[in-house]
Each structure stands twice: as structure tokens, then as C-alpha cells.
Design an enzyme around this catalytic site. Structure first.
Site, short mmCIF file in Angstrom:
data_model
loop_
_atom_site.label_atom_id
_atom_site.label_comp_id
_atom_site.label_asym_id
_atom_site.label_seq_id
_atom_site.Cartn_x
_atom_site.Cartn_y
_atom_site.Cartn_z
N ASP A 7 0.86 -1.18 0.00
CA ASP A 7 0.00 0.00 0.00
C ASP A 7 0.89 1.23 0.00
O ASP A 7 2.08 1.16 0.39
CB ASP A 7 -0.92 0.00 1.23
CG ASP A 7 -1.91 1.16 1.20
OD1 ASP A 7 -2.57 1.35 0.17
OD2 ASP A 7 -2.00 1.89 2.20
N GLU A 9 0.87 5.72 0.74
CA GLU A 9 0.22 6.98 1.11
C GLU A 9 0.89 8.08 0.30
O GLU A 9 2.10 8.00 0.00
CB GLU A 9 0.33 7.25 2.60
CG GLU A 9 -0.26 6.17 3.50
CD GLU A 9 -1.75 5.93 3.30
OE1 GLU A 9 -2.43 6.82 2.74
OE2 GLU A 9 -2.23 4.86 3.69
N HIS A 58 -4.33 10.13 6.14
CA HIS A 58 -3.19 9.39 6.70
C HIS A 58 -2.49 10.08 7.87
O HIS A 58 -1.73 9.44 8.60
CB HIS A 58 -2.17 9.06 5.60
CG HIS A 58 -1.72 10.23 4.77
ND1 HIS A 58 -1.11 11.35 5.31
CD2 HIS A 58 -1.79 10.44 3.43
CE1 HIS A 58 -0.81 12.19 4.33
NE2 HIS A 58 -1.22 11.67 3.18
N HIS A 151 -5.23 5.82 8.01
CA HIS A 151 -4.59 4.93 7.06
C HIS A 151 -3.09 4.90 7.34
O HIS A 151 -2.48 5.92 7.67
CB HIS A 151 -4.83 5.42 5.62
CG HIS A 151 -6.22 5.20 5.14
ND1 HIS A 151 -6.50 4.62 3.93
CD2 HIS A 151 -7.41 5.47 5.72
CE1 HIS A 151 -7.81 4.55 3.77
NE2 HIS A 151 -8.38 5.07 4.84
N ASP A 156 -2.28 -1.17 6.58
CA ASP A 156 -3.25 -1.49 5.54
C ASP A 156 -2.81 -2.71 4.73
O ASP A 156 -3.65 -3.49 4.26
CB ASP A 156 -3.46 -0.29 4.62
CG ASP A 156 -4.29 0.80 5.27
OD1 ASP A 156 -4.64 0.64 6.45
OD2 ASP A 156 -4.57 1.82 4.61
#
Length: 238
Positions: A7, A9, A58, A151, A156
Site C-alpha cells: 500500500d 500513502e 493518513h 490509514h 493497511d
């Protein structure tokens, strides 16, 4: 088989507008079991500002990234970790688009789309018309995400690993990273991964998928078998 569940950000919603990756989290899966090997980096986005909407998701501030490396500084580690295997992400086109934009900036070729698996696309095929966000899938499969207030790329990735297993039939191998030290070697095979990975049970067991008629038919079958039915032995262990 090696799979990387990952994942990112970012500073904003679109790499086409020059937005940058500020966090990458990934875990390595060997033969459907976590090896314990992880990749996690915070990245300074040059001078690109973090949009408020992204920060609200985030919680990563520009101030917290001032002393972090640039993407080009982590490129060797990134290439080594992501070099082989399938790449699995939720809404993968978003993350791969950002990866390829960062790779283009440093003169590297893009990631081959044939390596990419999108769990959002899988979920939409399995549950058409339903909510298929990561949070919604965690709820559907009874995966606890109570600790996910914001997040985070590595968190995640761990949740997505559990969701991915459920989307592919539900053979849970245990994906908790709480007590797993990152291993900086890809030499672990599937057997070693199973031996070295702690198992985690669901806090709330999944509801039975059997219908009332199926349960009644099963009970009738046990009665017909009599005292030798193996289910009697199991019931004493519960």
C-alpha cells in the site's frame, strides 16, 4: 510462489498532478504464508505540499518527513524487494500509477501490469453492488480493524493480506506482524514461513454459512450413525 501485498500513502489524489508517494508499506507472502519480511519507508516528497484531504486520511505531515530520504535514495531497496513475484494492492491502478511516476523520475522502467493483482476488482466481481472498500471487506470477513484510526501503508497491507486470503477461499495463515521481526532475506521458503509466523485467531468468529435445513440434515445424519460418529468426539473438545 512469492507475492507482495502493498500500500502507499501520497501527497494527493493524482500522480498526474505531480503528487508524490510519502509512505510505502509491504509484506512478503511465500506460498500463501507471511515470511516475516517487510518493507516500510517514509519518503520526503521534494517540495510537493501535502493536500489537506490527504493529510486527513493518513495524518502524515510535511514536518514529519523533513529528515526522510527521497525516493531515489531508497530505490535500491525498493527494486530488490519488489523485483519478483505478484504485486497485490487494493485499487492497484492508483498505487501502480504512483510507483511508475516515481520510477520515471529516476529513469527506471515502469512496472509490468501483468504482475499486478487488484483486490478491489476481485471484490467487485464477488460482491457486485456492495461496498468493497478495505474497511467494508474487513467487516464482511470478520477481520478486526479497530486499531485503524488513520490509514497507514504497512497496517493497511497487513489487513489487505487477510482480506486477500478470504477472497481466495479463506485459508488463514496468520498475518499479524506484531511480534514478527522484519527479515532482510528472501531465503525463507513456505515451510519456514509457517514455522516462524505466529498464528492469530479472529476476535469474532465468522457466522455459520449453513442454512437451518442443512443443519437439521446434518444432525439427522449424526443420529443415524450413532455413538461412533466422529462429531461426538469433537463436541467434547469445545
Amino acid at each position: 510462489m512469492r507475492e507482495i501485498i502493498f500500500d502507499t500513502e501520497t501527497t494527493g489524489i493524482s500522480h498526474r498532478e505531480g503528487h508524490r508517494i510519502i509512505e510505502i508499506g509491504a509484506i512478503e507472502i511465500i506460498n500463501s504464508f507471511p515470511s516475516g519480511r517487510t518493507f516500510h519507508e517514509y519518503i520526503k516528497p521534494d517540495d510537493k505540499e501535502i493536500e489537506k484531504g490527504a493529510f486527513d486520511v493518513h495524518g502524515i505531515s510535511a514536518e514529519s518527513l523533513k529528515d526522510k530520504p527521497l525516493f531515489k535514495d531508497i530505490l535500491p531497496q525498493f527494486k530488490e524487494f519488489f523485483a519478483e513475484g505478484k504485486l497485490i494492492a487494493h485499487n492497484a491502478s492508483f498505487d501502480i500509477g504512483f510507483f511508475n511516476a516515481e520510477l520515471a523520475r529516476v529513469g527506471e522502467p515502469p512496472i509490468d501490469n501483468s504482475r499486478v493483482i487488484d483486490t478491489l476488482a476481485i471484490a467487485r466481481r464477488k460482491f457486485p453492488g456492495a461496498k468493497n472498500s478495505l474497511d467494508a471487506l474487513c467487516s464482511r470477513f470478520g477481520i478486526s480493524n479497530a486499531h485503524r484510526t488513520l490509514h497507514g501503508a504497512l497496517l493497511d497491507s497487513e489487513l489487505l493480506a487477510e482480506v486477500y486470503v478470504e477472497l481466495n477461499g479463506g485459508k488463514q495463515g496468520g498475518f499479524s506482524l506484531d511480534s514478527v521481526e522484519p527479515v532482510r532475506s528472501s531465503s525463507l521458503d513456505g515451510q519456514n514461513a509457517r514455522e516462524n509466523t505466529p498464528q492469530r485467531q479472529r476476535e469474532n468468529p465468522l457466522a455459520s454459512r449453513l442454512s437451518t435445513a442443512e443443519k437439521e440434515a446434518h444432525e439427522t445424519m449424526i443420529e443415524d450413525i450413532g455413538d461412533n460418529a466422529i462429531w461426538h468426539k469433537w463436541s467434547h473438545l469445545q
